[in-house]
Design a protein around this motif. Structure first.
Motif, short mmCIF file in Angstrom:
data_model
loop_
_atom_site.label_atom_id
_atom_site.label_comp_id
_atom_site.label_asym_id
_atom_site.label_seq_id
_atom_site.Cartn_x
_atom_site.Cartn_y
_atom_site.Cartn_z
N PHE A 163 5.07 -9.65 0.95
CA PHE A 163 4.88 -8.10 1.11
C PHE A 163 3.64 -7.57 -0.01
CE2 PHE A 163 9.25 -8.65 2.20
CZ PHE A 163 8.97 -8.50 3.94
N GLY A 164 3.25 -8.61 -0.54
CA GLY A 164 2.33 -8.22 -1.27
C GLY A 164 2.32 -7.28 -2.65
N HIS A 165 1.63 -5.97 -3.52
CA HIS A 165 2.08 -5.71 -4.02
C HIS A 165 0.62 -5.19 -4.78
CE1 HIS A 165 0.49 -9.49 -7.21
NE2 HIS A 165 -0.11 -8.22 -7.25
N GLU A 166 1.51 -3.95 -4.93
CA GLU A 166 0.84 -3.33 -5.68
C GLU A 166 -0.49 -2.56 -7.74
OE1 GLU A 166 -1.54 -0.81 -4.30
OE2 GLU A 166 -0.09 -0.21 -1.87
N LYS A 167 -1.10 -2.46 -7.52
CA LYS A 167 -1.62 -2.72 -8.82
C LYS A 167 -0.45 -2.55 -9.93
CE LYS A 167 -5.49 -1.75 -12.21
NZ LYS A 167 -6.59 -0.97 -12.61
N GLY A 168 -0.31 -2.95 -11.08
CA GLY A 168 0.95 -2.11 -12.26
C GLY A 168 2.09 -2.38 -11.53
N ALA A 169 2.53 -2.92 -10.51
CA ALA A 169 3.88 -3.01 -10.07
C ALA A 169 5.07 -4.01 -11.02
CB ALA A 169 4.10 -4.16 -8.61
N PHE A 170 4.52 -5.12 -11.47
CA PHE A 170 4.90 -5.53 -12.67
C PHE A 170 4.66 -6.48 -13.22
CE2 PHE A 170 4.79 -8.34 -8.29
CZ PHE A 170 3.64 -9.11 -8.84
N THR A 171 4.79 -6.89 -14.74
CA THR A 171 3.69 -7.37 -15.61
C THR A 171 3.35 -8.73 -14.83
OG1 THR A 171 5.84 -6.98 -17.20
CG2 THR A 171 3.79 -8.77 -17.72
N GLY A 172 1.51 -8.32 -15.09
CA GLY A 172 0.66 -9.85 -15.10
C GLY A 172 0.15 -9.38 -12.83
N ALA A 173 0.35 -7.56 -12.72
CA ALA A 173 -0.25 -6.88 -11.26
C ALA A 173 -1.15 -6.33 -11.92
CB ALA A 173 1.00 -6.62 -10.72
N HIS A 174 -2.82 -7.07 -11.67
CA HIS A 174 -3.68 -6.85 -12.74
C HIS A 174 -4.22 -5.87 -11.62
CE1 HIS A 174 -2.27 -8.20 -16.49
NE2 HIS A 174 -2.27 -9.25 -16.03
N GLN A 175 -4.05 -5.94 -9.98
CA GLN A 175 -4.72 -5.28 -9.13
C GLN A 175 -3.97 -5.49 -7.93
OE1 GLN A 175 -8.59 -8.09 -8.53
NE2 GLN A 175 -7.28 -9.32 -8.02
N ARG A 176 -4.24 -4.66 -6.82
CA ARG A 176 -3.58 -5.24 -6.02
C ARG A 176 -3.68 -6.04 -5.28
NH1 ARG A 176 -5.20 0.03 -1.81
NH2 ARG A 176 -4.01 0.79 -2.81
N LYS A 177 -2.96 -6.38 -4.25
CA LYS A 177 -2.43 -7.83 -3.39
C LYS A 177 -2.02 -8.08 -2.79
CE LYS A 177 -1.07 -12.83 -3.19
NZ LYS A 177 -0.11 -13.34 -4.02
N ALA A 178 -2.79 -8.50 -1.27
CA ALA A 178 -1.94 -8.16 0.09
C ALA A 178 -1.08 -9.50 0.22
CB ALA A 178 -2.97 -7.83 1.15
N GLY A 179 0.34 -8.90 0.87
CA GLY A 179 0.70 -10.28 1.02
C GLY A 179 0.34 -11.20 2.55
N ARG A 180 1.49 -12.27 2.03
CA ARG A 180 0.95 -13.42 3.91
C ARG A 180 1.12 -11.86 4.79
NH1 ARG A 180 0.90 -18.06 1.16
NH2 ARG A 180 -0.08 -19.15 3.19
N ILE A 181 2.25 -11.73 5.58
CA ILE A 181 2.53 -10.30 6.44
C ILE A 181 1.11 -9.95 6.84
CG2 ILE A 181 4.15 -8.77 7.54
CD1 ILE A 181 6.07 -10.02 5.94
N GLU A 182 0.36 -9.54 5.75
CA GLU A 182 -0.49 -8.53 5.68
C GLU A 182 -1.68 -9.47 6.80
OE1 GLU A 182 -2.45 -4.53 3.65
OE2 GLU A 182 -0.22 -5.79 2.70
N ALA A 183 -1.49 -10.30 6.01
CA ALA A 183 -2.79 -11.22 5.48
C ALA A 183 -3.01 -11.59 7.22
CB ALA A 183 -2.66 -12.76 4.59
N ALA A 184 -1.38 -11.47 7.61
CA ALA A 184 -1.43 -12.30 8.91
C ALA A 184 -1.73 -11.73 10.19
CB ALA A 184 0.00 -12.89 9.93
N HIS A 185 -2.33 -9.86 9.45
CA HIS A 185 -2.29 -9.05 10.92
C HIS A 185 -3.37 -9.65 12.35
CE1 HIS A 185 -2.61 -4.82 12.43
NE2 HIS A 185 -4.24 -5.52 12.83
N GLY A 186 -3.20 -9.49 13.48
CA GLY A 186 -3.30 -9.65 14.96
C GLY A 186 -3.34 -10.57 14.98
N GLY A 187 -2.33 -12.03 13.88
CA GLY A 187 -2.75 -13.10 14.36
C GLY A 187 -1.01 -13.60 14.47
N THR A 188 -0.79 -14.46 13.86
CA THR A 188 0.53 -15.43 14.29
C THR A 188 0.72 -15.73 12.78
OG1 THR A 188 0.08 -16.25 16.59
CG2 THR A 188 2.00 -17.39 15.32
N LEU A 189 2.64 -14.61 12.46
CA LEU A 189 2.91 -15.10 10.66
C LEU A 189 4.16 -16.46 11.19
CD1 LEU A 189 3.94 -14.65 8.02
CD2 LEU A 189 5.34 -13.45 8.90
N PHE A 190 4.60 -17.87 10.29
CA PHE A 190 4.88 -18.95 10.38
C PHE A 190 5.73 -18.97 9.05
CE2 PHE A 190 5.28 -23.54 10.07
CZ PHE A 190 6.84 -23.93 10.61
N LEU A 191 7.03 -18.43 9.64
CA LEU A 191 7.59 -18.91 8.68
C LEU A 191 9.01 -20.65 8.46
CD1 LEU A 191 9.87 -15.32 8.97
CD2 LEU A 191 7.84 -16.25 7.01
#
Length: 441
Positions: free
Chosen positions: A208-236
């Protein structure tokens, strides 16, 4: 009137004066002979190649190796007796060439060698699967693989989730990639995530990704794998290993079509097609409280089951030859064929690791093989005299023998069932009846 035999194409690379003196005799024997330099050899298709080894070839052999690997035929080396005595030249010739001739030529012996090389090239050509089109990555001609390709052709254009089930090593991710490639989303991302390979405390952030500061080590916003697959296919992959807490979050996404990053509160709409795969019994996991029943029904709208290799009778030889050619590029050795003993051993093996195990054993065989062919021991498989069948009734012995005979003949002649029937000394209808009896077609 009998039709004349088709001409056999011979290519002479980097010819010398002795090679040119061979031409009249070879042409009168039915060879269509052409010559060129090494750099242009791949532009001249041939049935057999004759290569005059020069000192430059021996100093920098990569060009020769590339030609032999990519031309899909048999090559004969021509060199002087002095060259043959040079260090490592003998090993190089034995590894990469069908045969060799030292100068000056013995014309009658050359013609015999060319004939043998031509026959070997034709045999090798029949056994190797040449598959360049990505739409045919699911190799094989057995009934399970034909049915699978037909089913994927029906499921690919839809937008519905697909649950892919099967044993480990049966190509579940390959099925998912085929569904994506044949869908209307093929130009968009295909994002795969192995739910069993990511530490549990990182899976939510990965998906699902995380926002900056969401936990220790989260220095910047990161898009998750689901968001990265937008428009395409997510294989779990290995969806059965997803923790229960994450199963609830995934279910919410499937229902609402949006996600929230870890540490965020803003819903983010995401358009993906979800494919999931598992080798575990999800119905039993539901009974044991390890998998959510509502998520199961969301994912199991359409279903694909991949067949184990032991049920894909007749595909073994094609797949083994495909991997032999594929991994020859990685190992730096020429593609090798398989001995009769190796093919028989492969036919007897149960393949608990399925196609992945076959690929690994062929890879090993290419490295260990010392002869011109890969033997059973190179693959780590038992030969017939090492196999001890358990005792049983006479009827059980007959059933095993009948099935083994079918496995052995299909491993050699799956592309021609008439020939397979003749090898067994039975009629084609009887052959089909036995295949049906043993559920092999």
């Amino acid at each position: 009137m009998q039709q004349p035999a088709a001409q056999r194409r011979l290519l002479i690379v980097d010819p010398c004066d002795d090679c040119h003196r061979l031409l009249p005799g070879l042409r009168s024997a039915g060879w269509d002979v052409h010559s060129c330099m090494l750099g242009a050899a791949l532009d001249h298709p041939c049935d057999v190649g004759l290569l005059r080894l020069q000192a430059s070839h021996l100093r920098r052999p990569d060009g020769v190796k590339d030609l032999i690997k990519r031309s899909h035929t048999e090559w004969i080396a021509v060199l002087s007796a002095e060259q043959l005595r040079m260090p490592a030249v003998g090993d190089f010739v034995c590894e990469w060439f069908f045969d060799f001739h030292t100068l000056p030529f013995d014309v009658s012996r050359v013609q015999v060698t060319l004939g043998r090389a031509f026959g070997m090239a034709r045999l090798r050509d029949k056994g190797v699967a040449r598959v360049d089109e990505t739409s045919h990555e699911l190799l094989g001609d057995s009934r399970p693989i034909r049915d699978l390709r037909k089913l994927l052709g029906k499921l690919a254009p839809t937008e519905s989730p697909v649950l892919i089930r099967g044993e480990s090593g049966t190509g579940k991710e390959l099925v998912a990639r085929t569904l994506h490639r044949q869908s209307q989303r093929s130009e968009q991302p295909f994002v795969a995530i192995n739910c069993g390979a990511i530490p549990e405390h990182l899976i939510q952030s990965e998906l699902f990704g995380h926002e900056k500061g969401a936990f220790t080590g989260a220095h910047q916003r990161k898009a998750g794998r689901i968001e990265a697959a937008h428009g395409g296919t997510l294989f779990l992959d290995e969806i059965g290993d997803l923790p229960l807490e994450l199963q609830a979050n995934l279910l919410r996404f499937l229902q609402e079509k949006h996600i929230e990053r870890v540490g965020g509160s803003q819903p983010i709409p995401v358009d993906v097609r979800v494919l999931a795969a598992t080798h575990v019994d999800l119905e039993r996991a539901i009974e044991q409280g390890r998998f959510r029943e509502d998520l199961y029904y969301r994912l199991n709208v359409l279903q694909v089951v991949t067949a184990p290799l032991r049920d894909r009778h007749g595909d073994l030889s094609m797949l083994a030859n495909h991997f032999a050619h594929f991994y020859s590029l990685e190992t730096g050795r020429r593609p090798r064929s398989f001995s009769d003993h190796a093919l028989a051993a492969m036919g007897r093996h149960d393949w608990p690791g399925n196609v992945r195990e076959l690929a690994n054993r062929v890879r090993r065989g290419l490295v260990l093989a010392e002869g011109r062919q890969i033997e059973a021991q190179d693959l780590g498989l038992q030969t017939l005299d090492q196999v001890h069948q358990p005792l049983g009734t006479l009827e059980e012995y007959k059933h095993r023998a009948e099935r083994q005979a079918l496995c052995d003949v299909l491993s050699r002649h799956s592309n021609n069932l008439s020939v397979a029937a003749k090898v067994l000394g039975i009629s084609r209808p009887t052959f089909y009846r036995l295949l049906h009896k043993h559920q092999m077609r």
